[in-house]
Design a protein around this motif. Structure first.
Motif, PDB file in Angstrom:
ATOM      1  N   LEU A 453       0.959  -1.143   0.167  1.00 44.85           N
ATOM      2  CA  LEU A 453       0.531  -0.032   0.242  1.00 44.85           C
ATOM      3  C   LEU A 453       0.747   1.250  -0.636  1.00 44.85           C
ATOM      4  N   HIS A 484      -0.622   9.643   6.983  1.00 49.67           N
ATOM      5  CA  HIS A 484       0.031   8.805   6.882  1.00 49.67           C
ATOM      6  C   HIS A 484       1.329   9.386   7.196  1.00 49.67           C
ATOM      7  N   TYR A 490       2.713   1.894   3.858  1.00 49.48           N
ATOM      8  CA  TYR A 490       1.786   2.163   5.263  1.00 49.48           C
ATOM      9  C   TYR A 490       0.492   0.442   5.437  1.00 49.48           C
ATOM     10  N   THR A 491       0.171   0.582   6.211  1.00 51.11           N
ATOM     11  CA  THR A 491      -0.830  -0.640   6.942  1.00 51.11           C
ATOM     12  C   THR A 491      -2.240   0.557   7.181  1.00 51.11           C
ATOM     13  N   PRO A 492      -3.357  -0.138   6.682  1.00 53.91           N
ATOM     14  CA  PRO A 492      -4.240  -0.161   7.907  1.00 53.91           C
ATOM     15  C   PRO A 492      -4.615   0.801   8.662  1.00 53.91           C
ATOM     16  N   GLN A 493      -3.522   0.197  10.174  1.00 58.64           N
ATOM     17  CA  GLN A 493      -3.452   0.330  11.178  1.00 58.64           C
ATOM     18  C   GLN A 493      -2.549   1.714  11.110  1.00 58.64           C
ATOM     19  N   GLY A 495      -2.778   4.350   9.256  1.00 56.64           N
ATOM     20  CA  GLY A 495      -2.602   5.924   7.897  1.00 56.64           C
ATOM     21  C   GLY A 495      -2.364   7.151   8.223  1.00 56.64           C
TER      22      GLY A 495
END
Length: 508
Positions: A453, A484, A490-493, A495
């Protein structure tokens, strides 16, 4: 690499990079030979500059020392002028007991370090006065900072796997000790020697790393009635160029992430001073042109620079070449009816061997550069008669670096801040800063090709309040929202982040 947003820093894990240089050249030399010749040329150029500067200094010093040792060189008016000057100095000392220390404060920087009156010890026991009598001055301070992401589900991890400052509760301390020696007492115009040390410690090592070493070793003087300022030594050019500190006061401890482009471009800083010759040409009281011939910090980043040269005393680090800096500026201090104004534009050109993001499998390249424009203007004076610098300010910064050699390629900042907005708090500062950091599209594409991502930029908005609690004691509280906070991937956690920050600065 790290990005600092005011008191809050968003640090980024280093991504190994490679680069590419065209395999053929008009001379027929190999790439390795060309790079060797370029490095040798850069080193010889810096040695010539240093030698020329040393000749200037020694010639001026010898001439002025000869005048001092030869009483016949004084005209009949000189003794009378000296007596008049002593009377003026005595008068100033009676009205301001700290005026006698003014000439011992570090010279030639944009950075505002509080004077002896704004320290916790001031002149306790007469120690500072005793040292001043023999030409010695000093200033030291400690900055201690804490940051923590307040958002839930922030992907907490071990410190070793932490991706940005504040992802876990993060603490760091930076401590300085500066000593100055006044050479004007020997007839050298504004002459000064500075020796300074710096120590830092981070709970999250990529933010630092830990080190203890020099901050500055410098010689400074002026020529031609202060038309030319000259400085040579191991210098942190962070304090000489660009002006990345909101409000210009070290006590406020509010740094913008714009410094990231300068450092990846090779500019030296407090933890990483390098040999340099700096010249500042003062066209008049407001217009100036500042030039530096500086040994670049490591093209592989700040972390590598400090790991390879923690004391800062090494002449160079692997792959580091010559950085030439130039800044044109207009600076006018606040006065009654005259708003404080600082406009500056600069560029840096670096022949260090950089990894190339566009051609990751090729050899290193050596033509890096960066550019910046910044402005700060006092919009309203709140107490013009008593303290013209108090008021509301606005400013912006724009920076650019080529995307093939630099991970951060664009940076934009808007700032609105106030100094002494309230009569009851005349030396406090409030700041609101919005930033946008843009990543190299080559680096983004490479990460996306691996299935990660990715994001093109990182936006942030920060609000800070700096309270001047007592002489030499500052407290800074801030809140920053960062879209960000990690680098490119990145990861959803991870973000988003909402970082609370607190820092203290104590001067002695």
């Amino acid at each position: 690499m790290r990005i600092e947003t005011n008191s809050t820093e968003v640090a980024i894990a280093h991504v190994p990079q490679t680069s590419y240089v065209k395999p053929l050249n008009p001379t027929g030399l190999s790439a390795k030979s060309v790079l060797s010749i370029q490095r040798t040329t850069a080193q010889r150029g810096l040695v010539i500059a240093l030698s020329f500067a040393a000749c200037l200094v020694s010639s001026s010093t010898l001439a002025q020392t000869a005048n001092i040792l030869n009483p016949k060189s004084d005209s009949p008016d000189v003794p009378r002028k000296r007596k008049a000057q002593k009377k003026i100095e005595l008068s100033q000392t009676k009205t301001d007991p700290f005026a006698k220390f003014e000439n011992l404060r570090p010279k030639g920087m944009w950075l505002g370090i509080p004077g002896p009156a704004d320290t916790i010890d001031q002149d306790a026991g007469g120690v500072r006065s005793a040292l001043a009598n023999v030409g010695i001055g000093y200033v030291g301070w400690t900055q201690n900072s804490f940051a923590n992401n307040l958002l839930p589900n922030a992907a907490r991890s071990t410190i070793a796997n932490q991706l940005y400052n504040g992802q876990n509760p993060t603490f760091n301390t930076v401590n300085y000790m500066w000593t100055t020696y006044d050479l004007s007492r020997y007839g050298i115009p504004d002459g000064q020697i500075v020796v300074a040390a710096e120590q830092q410690y981070w709970t999250w090592k990529p933010g630092g790393p830990d080190r203890i070493g020099i901050d500055t070793i410098s010689y400074y003087q002026t020529f031609f009635d202060r038309k030319l300022e000259f400085k040579i030594g191991y210098l942190p050019n962070q304090n000489e160029f660009a002006g990345t500190l909101v409000g210009g006061n070290a006590g406020a401890n509010v740094f913008g992430p714009s410094a990231n482009i300068l450092f990846q471009g090779g500019m030296s800083n407090n933890p990483a001073p390098t040999p340099a010759v700096n010249l500042k040409f003062n066209v008049n009281d407001r217009l100036y042109d500042r030039v530096s011939f500086q040994r670049s910090i490591s093209p592989d980043g700040q972390f590598v620079q400090l790991t390879q040269n923690p004391t800062g005393l090494n002449w160079s680090t692997p792959n580091a070449g010559l950085l030439v800096l130039n800044e044109l500026g207009y600076k006018e201090k606040a006065a009654v009816g005259v708003p404080d104004t600082w406009l500056r534009a600069g560029a840096g050109f670096n022949n260090s061997n950089y990894n190339n993001l566009q051609y990751p499998n090729g050899p290193r390249a050596d033509e890096n550069s960066f550019y910046y424009v910044a402005a700060d203007r006092q919009l309203w004076q709140t107490a013009a008669q008593s303290s013209a610098a108090r008021g509301i300010y606005g400013g912006f910064t724009v920076m650019y670096a080529p995307p093939d050699l630099n991970k951060v390629t664009e940076y934009y900042e808007l700032r609105l801040y106030a100094k002494g907005l309230f009569d009851s708090r005349p030396s406090d500062q409030i700041a609101v800063v919005a930033t946008d950091t843009v990543w190299s599209h080559f680096a983004v594409d490479a990460a996306a090709a691996k299935g990660s991502l990715v994001h093109l930029d990182s936006k942030a908005i920060s609000a800070t309040y700096t309270a001047h609690l007592a002489p030499g004691v500052y407290l800074n509280l801030g809140l920053s929202y960062i879209d960000h906070p990690t680098s490119i991937t990145y990861t959803p956690q991870t973000g988003h982040a909402l970082n609370f920050s607190a820092s203290t600065a104590v001067f002695f």
